[in-house]
Design an enzyme around this catalytic site. Structure first.
Site, PDB file in Angstrom:
ATOM      1  N   HIS A  56       0.841  -1.206   0.000  1.00 14.18           N
ATOM      2  CA  HIS A  56       0.000   0.000   0.000  1.00 14.18           C
ATOM      3  C   HIS A  56       0.875   1.255   0.000  1.00 14.18           C
ATOM      4  O   HIS A  56       0.585   2.222  -0.704  1.00 14.18           O
ATOM      5  CB  HIS A  56      -0.878   0.049   1.257  1.00 14.18           C
ATOM      6  CG  HIS A  56      -1.855  -1.086   1.380  1.00 14.18           C
ATOM      7  ND1 HIS A  56      -1.761  -2.040   2.354  1.00 14.18           N
ATOM      8  CD2 HIS A  56      -2.964  -1.395   0.656  1.00 14.18           C
ATOM      9  CE1 HIS A  56      -2.762  -2.899   2.246  1.00 14.18           C
ATOM     10  NE2 HIS A  56      -3.507  -2.534   1.221  1.00 14.18           N
ATOM     11  N   SER A  96      -2.576  -8.005   3.158  1.00 15.40           N
ATOM     12  CA  SER A  96      -3.059  -7.859   4.534  1.00 15.40           C
ATOM     13  C   SER A  96      -3.414  -9.226   5.104  1.00 15.40           C
ATOM     14  O   SER A  96      -3.367  -9.438   6.312  1.00 15.40           O
ATOM     15  CB  SER A  96      -4.280  -6.946   4.568  1.00 15.40           C
ATOM     16  OG  SER A  96      -3.959  -5.724   3.948  1.00 15.40           O
TER      17      SER A  96
END
Ligand code: PAF
Length: 296
Positions: free
Chosen positions: A40, A190
């Site tokens: 990210h 994640s």
């Protein structure tokens, strides 16, 4: 360090973006579900390199999770996410909406994308891309940014979003940035947080099998079914691994290929115990094949 401003309503978001536009600033958008990792942050940095203001959205979108999927246990780490964004420098605004802001009572509009959304994730996770396309279009409309950044790890997602942007004339540029990997090759995700030490070791299978596909192409193998079979054997050598799909496809249309005759996408989804992971790699023909092909 720049502490990012955090807003939770669409009107606050719009005001901030309008002010940036009025000041002649280009605005980048990085949509995320939080639990931020280096993947990210690489998107945030890409945006910051090209845009004076970066909007990062953090929202675990319920409509893209199917029944029995991991919506409830999806990692929610807002404080750590804000700390991580601090380290990126540049001017950023973080949009953290509540569910009622995104899907108010009476909400009834959904975006369905055709062909590119159908195979792979579309088949294994019915309704997933309807949820993704809907939230991404809503975030595009809420933020009014000039350019949006997505990671190659979610290759099919990016193709779905590109199709939607083109078909619905959405005034935004979509950029795809390279997958960020752990030193041993595991794609950052994640969901890697779900992996215990043994599953973490086994998860390397995804990248290893993509490297095997790349190696086979470099050695001259052009038969997609042989490559898929070798990948399957490699993955099935680990008893806890269950394959959802292994695909070799045209990188634009995502249609399956039988022969490797140019740039080809290898993509796969594998479950390691309870954790479902995806990854992909673009397979390139060795230089001499490309040269020979263009000469004929
Ligand atoms: O890739 C993700 O994290 C999500 O699918 C996205 C694009 C933020 C939409 O919820």
């Amino acid at each position: 360090m720049h502490r990012p401003t955090v807003v939770s309503t669409v009107s606050e978001l719009r005001q901030a973006v309008a002010a940036a536009h009025a000041a002649g600033k280009r605005v980048g958008l990085v949509p995320t579900m939080g639990a931020l990792h280096e993947g990210h942050l690489s998107l945030v940095r890409a945006s910051q390199a090209q845009c004076a203001l970066t909007v990062v959205t953090i929202y675990v979108n319920p409509s893209q999770f199917g029944p029995g999927e991991d919506y409830d246990r999806y990692p929610r780490t807002l404080q750590a996410d804000l700390d991580a964004l601090d380290t990126c420098g540049g001017e950023s605004l973080v949009f953290v909406p509540r569910n009622e802001e995104v899907y108010p009572p009476g909400y009834a509009t959904w975006v369905e994308v055709g062909e590119v959304a159908e195979p792979w994730e579309g088949q294994c996770r019915p309704g997933h891309f309807r949820g993704v396309a809907t939230i991404v279009l809503k975030l595009f409309n809420m933020a009014g940014a000039d350019v949006a950044y997505f990671g190659q790890k979610d290759y099919q997602q990016v193709q779905v979003i590109r199709r939607m942007v083109e078909d619905l004339n959405v005034p935004i540029e979509v950029r795809i940035c390279p997958t960020v990997r752990e030193p041993d090759g595991l794609a950052m995700s994640s969901r890697n947080a779900y992996l215990g030490p043994e599953s973490r070791r086994q998860a390397l299978l995804l990248w290893n099998s993509l490297c095997l596909a790349d190696e086979l192409v470099r050695q001259g193998c052009r038969d997609a079914s042989i490559i898929r079979e070798k990948m399957r054997e490699r993955i099935e050598s680990v008893p806890d691994a269950r394959i959802d799909y292994i695909a070799l496809a045209d990188p634009d249309t995502l249609r399956p290929v039988d022969q490797i005759s140019g740039r080809t996408l290898a993509a796969l989804a594998v479950r390691i115990g309870n954790t479902r992971l995806i990854d992909n790699r673009l397979l390139e023909l060795p230089e001499k094949n490309v040269a020979r092909k263009t000469q004929t």
